[in-house]
Write a protein that holds these residues in place. Structure first.
Motif, short mmCIF file in Angstrom:
data_model
loop_
_atom_site.label_atom_id
_atom_site.label_comp_id
_atom_site.label_asym_id
_atom_site.label_seq_id
_atom_site.Cartn_x
_atom_site.Cartn_y
_atom_site.Cartn_z
N ASP A 141 33.84 62.82 65.16
CA ASP A 141 35.18 62.25 65.15
C ASP A 141 36.19 63.14 64.43
O ASP A 141 37.38 62.81 64.38
CB ASP A 141 35.17 60.88 64.47
CG ASP A 141 34.33 59.86 65.23
OD1 ASP A 141 34.12 60.07 66.44
OD2 ASP A 141 33.88 58.88 64.61
N PRO A 143 38.71 65.97 64.07
CA PRO A 143 39.45 66.83 65.01
C PRO A 143 39.39 68.29 64.59
O PRO A 143 39.27 68.61 63.40
CB PRO A 143 40.88 66.28 64.91
CG PRO A 143 40.96 65.66 63.56
CD PRO A 143 39.59 65.12 63.26
N LEU A 154 44.81 57.90 61.23
CA LEU A 154 43.49 57.34 61.52
C LEU A 154 43.47 55.86 61.25
O LEU A 154 44.40 55.29 60.65
CB LEU A 154 42.41 58.03 60.70
CG LEU A 154 42.30 57.67 59.20
CD1 LEU A 154 40.93 58.07 58.67
CD2 LEU A 154 43.40 58.30 58.37
N ARG A 155 42.40 55.25 61.65
CA ARG A 155 42.12 53.84 61.39
C ARG A 155 40.80 53.79 60.64
O ARG A 155 39.83 54.47 61.00
CB ARG A 155 42.04 53.07 62.70
CG ARG A 155 41.85 51.58 62.59
CD ARG A 155 42.09 50.93 63.95
NE ARG A 155 41.70 49.53 63.96
CZ ARG A 155 40.51 49.09 64.34
NH1 ARG A 155 39.58 49.97 64.76
NH2 ARG A 155 40.22 47.81 64.33
N ALA A 189 37.25 56.93 65.21
CA ALA A 189 37.96 57.73 66.19
C ALA A 189 38.95 56.82 66.95
O ALA A 189 38.69 55.62 67.09
CB ALA A 189 36.97 58.38 67.15
N PRO A 190 40.06 57.37 67.44
CA PRO A 190 40.43 58.78 67.33
C PRO A 190 41.15 59.09 66.02
O PRO A 190 41.87 58.24 65.50
CB PRO A 190 41.38 58.96 68.52
CG PRO A 190 42.03 57.61 68.66
CD PRO A 190 40.99 56.59 68.30
N VAL A 191 40.93 60.28 65.52
CA VAL A 191 41.65 60.79 64.34
C VAL A 191 42.55 61.91 64.84
O VAL A 191 42.07 62.87 65.46
CB VAL A 191 40.66 61.31 63.28
CG1 VAL A 191 41.43 61.85 62.09
CG2 VAL A 191 39.72 60.20 62.85
N ARG A 192 43.84 61.80 64.56
CA ARG A 192 44.79 62.76 65.09
C ARG A 192 45.48 63.51 63.96
O ARG A 192 45.83 62.92 62.93
CB ARG A 192 45.83 62.03 65.95
CG ARG A 192 46.71 62.96 66.77
CD ARG A 192 47.39 62.18 67.89
NE ARG A 192 48.32 61.19 67.39
CZ ARG A 192 49.60 61.46 67.09
NH1 ARG A 192 50.06 62.69 67.25
NH2 ARG A 192 50.39 60.51 66.67
#
Length: 692
Positions: A141, A143, A154-155, A189-192
């Motif tokens: 996960d 990036p 992120l969450r 995920a997703p981690v941006r």
């Protein structure tokens, strides 16, 4: 009597200063042991009054001065840790939450062996969240391009920093408070990446990656640990083998590593400068080499993350180099005391950690042993045959290993509830092998990598490290290599520490008085009974002791961490069994009833509500009832009712069913800031408690 005391102190006048860090640490320890602000204030005032009274009434005697300075140092230690705890105060998450947020990456630690990356994050524009979080991400996960100072979106599921699961277990809540971490959790995920961070990885991360790319598996993890202090690439089974064999200290950058770096730097500088005759005739080359060695020690400390053992070792190395430059004796207990004072002033909370205690116990034991007149005479260089010199060196190494193992064993038992038996023998091989084979080869490989020629040497490094790991596995798997112990009482540990310090720091005959508290504390620890029942603070996990001394778990699906916690704090080695396979246990999907040490224990074990009548019927005749939920009013066990509300106040509970005692994680009226921050001011449970 006073004349006798003055005579003793006069004979020990050179040793009195060594007790200054001890008293400073005693003040720090008093703050951790005492619960309330009123108690801290009262002790602080009492110590200050004692110092003033001793100075006023002592008539200039050495005993009065020692009492005054000792009381004042203890007061300073208590005030210092109190001030430190208030100064680092930061918001703490009140309850579990799932949040989506942006945060700046302060630190990214790859845990290769666990396929995780641990992030330290500073949330941005998120007033509901603490100022610093620690979040784990799965490797898949993460990036590409995630580096320090990057802003990510992120969450994550966040939890308050967890307290000790059961009495005697590690309390991350306390460590997190001093680190400013207000919540921990797992990211999804997703981690941006919102804003890119540093263009390149830091020097430590770059060097770790460089090493692990050239040496595979746990050998690469050990190689990285020796160079940068990063242990994330070592497989858990190999790390456990190193711990069981008494070799885990090799993975923590400390005195061995700093000494090797400083020694190698000074040797190289001396040899290179000696090639310039004009400079060698005009400049004291040892001073130049010492200055460069000091720079190498500081740089290596910064590179490896500036952990407490590394800082202590760096301070010691700098003091040794200063002593050499001044023509003084290099390695003394005064030097160790100076290092302890520096660390305690800068990070007083480190006293409560195993790292500080193991580090200073080892170096104190080594220096005190080699400072003994008999040891000095035995170690004196003599013109004898090669075999005799080697034999004397082997005896010295073995004696040092035995003494160090004896000094470290109580600390290992107190913090980790286990002790290795063959560590001295393993270290006789591992320390020279690491110092004179592994580390020089690794340094040579790194230097040759500048020209792209390091591959053959890295092959040798890998073989040398696999030999080290093979030794660790052999020792760890030997019969009786590791002995599991139940939780050691705090008072017993304190007696052992006082006795050990008394033996190490004094020089005249009264040092033998230290044998009394040492023996009493050891006997007390050995006679401490193991708990018959352990219950976690949330009530979901519990373990009971079987008639064969093993631990049986309430829930089969307890995670590996919880299994280890329950078995280790129960004084049991190895994985626990489950109650379903225990003879005499009556278990359904929702309830378990079992007789332990002549007592009836009933526990709920599922998330489904048990019919009230069935639950009340199960409580009939029970001595202890454990549940993660509230129990009905009609459920009235004969002794303990450990339901959700009770456990919320007490935290994890250990119960001696045969002895009729209990121990809790949280104590009534505890006003330490990490307790108050989580809203756990009160912890009364209505039954007898004491810390073990």
């Amino acid at each position: 009597m006073q004349h006798r005391l003055e005579t003793l102190l006069e004979a020990e006048r050179d040793q009195l200063v060594l007790w200054l860090p001890v008293m400073l640490g005693a003040g720090v320890a008093a703050w951790f042991v005492l619960l309330r602000r009123s108690e801290w204030t009262a002790v602080l005032l009492a110590l200050t009054a004692t110092a003033c009274l001793a100075a006023a009434l002592g008539r200039g005697g050495r005993a009065s001065r020692a009492v005054a300075v000792g009381a004042l140092a203890m007061a300073v230690g208590l005030a210092l840790i109190w001030w430190r705890a208030e100064r680092v105060a930061a918001p703490v998450l009140a309850r579990p939450a799932v949040a989506a947020f942006d945060a700046r990456v302060e630190r990214a630690e790859p845990l290769v062996a666990r396929e995780l990356v641990r992030l330290t994050l500073a949330p941005i524009d998120a007033p509901a969240l603490p100022r610093r979080l620690r979040v784990n991400l799965a490797e898949a996960d993460v990036p590409a391009g995630l580096t320090r100072r990057a802003v990510i979106r992120l969450r994550a599921r966040l939890l308050p920093p967890p307290d000790a699961a059961v009495p005697g277990a590690y309390s991350y809540a306390r460590a997190a408070w001093f680190a400013g971490v207000g919540a921990t959790g797992r990211g999804f995920a997703p981690v941006r990446i919102v804003t890119p961070g540093d263009a390149e990885l830091g020097l430590r991360a770059t060097l770790t990656r460089h090493i692990t790319e050239r040496v595979a598996g746990s050998a690469g993890g050990v190689a990285a640990a020796l160079a940068t202090g990063d242990v994330g690439s070592i497989a858990e089974e190999d790390a456990e083998a190193m711990r069981a064999a008494g070799l885990a200290h090799l993975l923590s950058v400390s005195g061995l590593h700093i000494t090797a770096v400083v020694g190698a730097t000074m040797l190289i500088v001396m040899r290179l400068l000696a090639l310039w005759p004009a400079l060698a005739l005009r400049v004291r080359l040892p001073l130049v080499a010492a200055a460069v060695g000091a720079g190498a020690a500081v740089g290596y400390t910064l590179l490896t993350g500036s952990e407490v053992p590394t800082i202590r070792s760096c301070v010691a190395a700098l003091l040794v180099l200063a002593a050499l430059a001044l023509g003084r004796e290099a390695m003394t207990l005064r030097l160790v005391a100076a290092g302890a004072i520096v660390v305690l002033i800068a990070w007083p909370e480190s006293l409560a950690g195993a790292s500080f205690q193991l580090s200073f116990a080892a170096i104190t034991a080594i220096v005190a042993l080699h400072d003994h007149p008999w040891m000095r005479g035995f170690a004196e260089v003599r013109e004898k045959g090669l075999l005799r010199r080697w034999g004397r060196g082997a005896v010295l190494l073995l004696m040092t290993g035995v003494v160090v193992e004896a000094a470290l064993m109580p600390i290992a038992v107190y913090h980790f509830h286990r002790a290795g038996l063959y560590g001295a023998l393993a270290n006789m091989v591992a320390i020279p092998w690491t110092t004179f084979v592994v580390m020089p080869l690794e340094l040579l490989a790194l230097l040759l990598d500048v020209a792209g020629l390091g591959a053959p040497v890295w092959w040798l490094v890998e073989r040398a490290l696999w030999a080290l790991l093979w030794l660790a596995r052999i020792v760890a798997s030997a019969p009786g290599a590791v002995r599991a112990w139940p939780v050691m009482p705090d008072a017993a540990y304190a007696l052992i520490v006082v006795g050990g310090l008394w033996l190490a720091l004094w020089r005249t005959e009264w040092r033998r008085w230290g044998l009394a508290p040492l023996a009493v504390g050891s006997l007390w620890a050995a006679m401490t009974p193991a708990p018959d029942l352990l219950v976690s603070g949330d009530g979901r996990h519990a373990a009971v002791r079987t008639e064969y001394g093993a631990m049986a778990l309430l829930r089969e699906r307890a995670g590996e961490y919880m299994q280890n916690v329950l078995s280790e704090n129960g004084g049991v080695k190895g994985a626990p069994m489950t109650l379903d396979g225990l003879p005499g246990a009556a278990c359904s999907a929702d309830l378990c009833a079992v007789d332990v040490a002549g007592r009836r224990v009933v526990m709920t074990r599922s998330a489904y509500l048990v019919p009230v009548r069935a639950l009340i019927a199960a409580c009939v005749g029970a001595d202890v009832v454990v549940s993660e939920r509230r129990l009905p009013v009609g459920c009235r066990p004969r002794w303990l009712r450990l339901e959700r509300d009770v456990l919320a106040r007490t935290g994890g509970v250990a119960v001696g069913l045969s002895g009729g005692w209990t121990a809790t994680v949280r104590r009534a009226g505890d006003e330490h800031p990490w307790v108050l921050a989580a809203g756990r001011e009160d912890s009364g449970a209505g039954f007898r408690r004491f810390r073990r």
